[in-house]
Motif scaffolding. Sequence first.
Motif, PDB file in Angstrom:
ATOM      1  N   LEU A  99      46.883  38.991  36.647  1.00 51.38           N
ATOM      2  CA  LEU A  99      45.529  38.709  36.187  1.00 51.38           C
ATOM      3  C   LEU A  99      44.545  38.655  37.342  1.00 51.38           C
ATOM      4  N   MET A 100      44.929  37.968  38.413  1.00 51.98           N
ATOM      5  CA  MET A 100      44.022  37.785  39.544  1.00 51.98           C
ATOM      6  C   MET A 100      44.052  38.958  40.515  1.00 51.98           C
ATOM      7  N   GLY A 101      45.214  39.639  40.599  1.00 52.53           N
ATOM      8  CA  GLY A 101      45.384  40.711  41.569  1.00 52.53           C
ATOM      9  C   GLY A 101      44.361  41.840  41.467  1.00 52.53           C
ATOM     10  N   PRO A 102      44.207  42.452  40.276  1.00 53.64           N
ATOM     11  CA  PRO A 102      43.252  43.565  40.190  1.00 53.64           C
ATOM     12  C   PRO A 102      41.821  43.169  40.537  1.00 53.64           C
ATOM     13  N   LEU A 103      41.405  41.981  40.102  1.00 55.82           N
ATOM     14  CA  LEU A 103      40.044  41.539  40.429  1.00 55.82           C
ATOM     15  C   LEU A 103      39.873  41.345  41.930  1.00 55.82           C
ATOM     16  N   LEU A 104      40.839  40.639  42.551  1.00 52.30           N
ATOM     17  CA  LEU A 104      40.755  40.411  43.993  1.00 52.30           C
ATOM     18  C   LEU A 104      40.881  41.716  44.755  1.00 52.30           C
ATOM     19  N   GLY A 105      41.801  42.581  44.292  1.00 48.15           N
ATOM     20  CA  GLY A 105      41.955  43.877  44.948  1.00 48.15           C
ATOM     21  C   GLY A 105      40.694  44.718  44.855  1.00 48.15           C
ATOM     22  N   GLY A 106      40.031  44.668  43.690  1.00 45.18           N
ATOM     23  CA  GLY A 106      38.782  45.403  43.534  1.00 45.18           C
ATOM     24  C   GLY A 106      37.701  44.907  44.473  1.00 45.18           C
ATOM     25  N   VAL A 107      37.602  43.583  44.622  1.00 42.88           N
ATOM     26  CA  VAL A 107      36.613  43.001  45.528  1.00 42.88           C
ATOM     27  C   VAL A 107      36.914  43.396  46.977  1.00 42.88           C
ATOM     28  N   LEU A 108      38.192  43.276  47.382  1.00 43.88           N
ATOM     29  CA  LEU A 108      38.575  43.635  48.752  1.00 43.88           C
ATOM     30  C   LEU A 108      38.320  45.118  49.033  1.00 43.88           C
ATOM     31  N   ALA A 109      38.642  45.960  48.037  1.00 41.08           N
ATOM     32  CA  ALA A 109      38.442  47.397  48.223  1.00 41.08           C
ATOM     33  C   ALA A 109      36.966  47.734  48.376  1.00 41.08           C
ATOM     34  N   ASP A 110      36.111  47.099  47.570  1.00 46.21           N
ATOM     35  CA  ASP A 110      34.674  47.347  47.680  1.00 46.21           C
ATOM     36  C   ASP A 110      34.120  46.838  49.003  1.00 46.21           C
ATOM     37  N   MET A 111      34.701  45.751  49.528  1.00 52.02           N
ATOM     38  CA  MET A 111      34.180  45.144  50.755  1.00 52.02           C
ATOM     39  C   MET A 111      34.739  45.797  52.027  1.00 52.02           C
ATOM     40  N   PHE A 112      36.068  46.052  52.052  1.00 50.13           N
ATOM     41  CA  PHE A 112      36.722  46.473  53.294  1.00 50.13           C
ATOM     42  C   PHE A 112      37.336  47.868  53.243  1.00 50.13           C
ATOM     43  N   GLY A 113      37.398  48.463  52.068  1.00 54.66           N
ATOM     44  CA  GLY A 113      38.010  49.783  51.945  1.00 54.66           C
ATOM     45  C   GLY A 113      39.430  49.698  51.420  1.00 54.66           C
ATOM     46  N   TYR A 114      39.947  50.837  50.991  1.00 48.50           N
ATOM     47  CA  TYR A 114      41.251  50.869  50.336  1.00 48.50           C
ATOM     48  C   TYR A 114      42.403  50.644  51.312  1.00 48.50           C
ATOM     49  N   SER A 115      42.364  51.263  52.476  1.00 51.65           N
ATOM     50  CA  SER A 115      43.485  51.139  53.414  1.00 51.65           C
ATOM     51  C   SER A 115      43.652  49.696  53.889  1.00 51.65           C
TER      52      SER A 115
END
Length: 402
Positions: free
Chosen positions: A138-154
């Motif tokens: 539940l929390m992973g996709p939301l947090l992952g989306g925020v991190l990806a938007d902020m720092f990039g996918y890699s």
Amino acid sequence: MWIANFFVGGSLTMVLPFISLYIEEFGNFSDAYVQNWSGWIFGITFGTAFIFSPIWGRIGDKYGRKNILILSAMGMGLSVLLMGFANSVWELFFLRLFMGIFTGFIPMSQALISTQTPKEIAGRVLGTLQTGSVTGNLMGPLLGGVLADMFGYSATFKWVSVTIFLSGLLVLFGIREVLYKNTESTEEQLTYTSKEVVLHIIGHPVLLVVMLISALVQIAHFSIQPILSLYVAEIHGPVNIAFFSGMAFSAAGLGNLLMARRWGRWGDRIGYIKILIFLLFMAGIVYFPGAFVTNIWQLVVLRFLLGISIGGIIPVRIAYLRQEAPLSMQGEVLGYNTSLRFLGNIIGPALGGMLAGFFGFSMVFYVTSALLIISGIIMLVTWYRHEFAGKRRKQSRPVSTH
């Protein structure tokens, strides 16, 4: 174990919403190319997992499951870390393939808890355990989306690997596995060969169908997973796409979280197969309208309802396996069940990517809905013929007066 499952579930789902978007960074590819490769890269992990799950299960039956859980966490963590340094589609593909050798942390934890839980409360206990991975999902996709938007996918891949390594450390220092022989019957204390395990499964038709349906359910459920972010982009647009893709993933996790333990408890009371049949039909009905959504919020609501229905399938299915398989073969039985699930995970993403590439996103929802309803019909017919009808015949036999 709940906390470790929380970290693993959250870590792995952090990167799922944007695998297709990560592929787009490797070059100027067509939409069909990205959709097809998203399916293959998503599914290849489960190809090697399909082969290795029964092997790990049998090793776990003999030597315990704690060490296997630690090895699984270390292998997955290393794989995800290296994905952060990938520069091509093929590098990502082979790292996902390698990761499959060690994938199976959550199913192995379920086997660990299942073998040390009384049969009468297996559904409730396994449902509670599942809330750990589901909360992470539940929390992973939301947090992952925020991190990806902020720092990039890699960078997100690199951060995810840290939490997976942490899960291994939690098992190493926080879990004490009790190896014991169940005293419920002498049958529980036998040692079984792989051939005997397979013959036991084949000799119990309902058990066999429950395991085969594991594959069909995963085909249906995972057909949309690797292309969900592309579908979100189509109906919502490119603004904060990683975040809204994570929200769509997480909506199913929320429904799952709210109902997993309840479905397990109801299965303990009224029968696991009855609950399983109901949930299969419910999931099939809920999936169908996804083809007609016109905005992100409609999709989020349907994903939430899907999570409610899917939420009980895993705990009631594993509780039934716990009920029908002797203790000393349960790890291997659960290993075969996990292999079938991974087989579905291989076919589902590839099928979804192919259907979306050739026929559009709507076709994925049509086929998925049909597969779930067909699974419900197969389960209902098998249960009626081999369990329900048999019990009724026994009850209707006249009592001897001799």
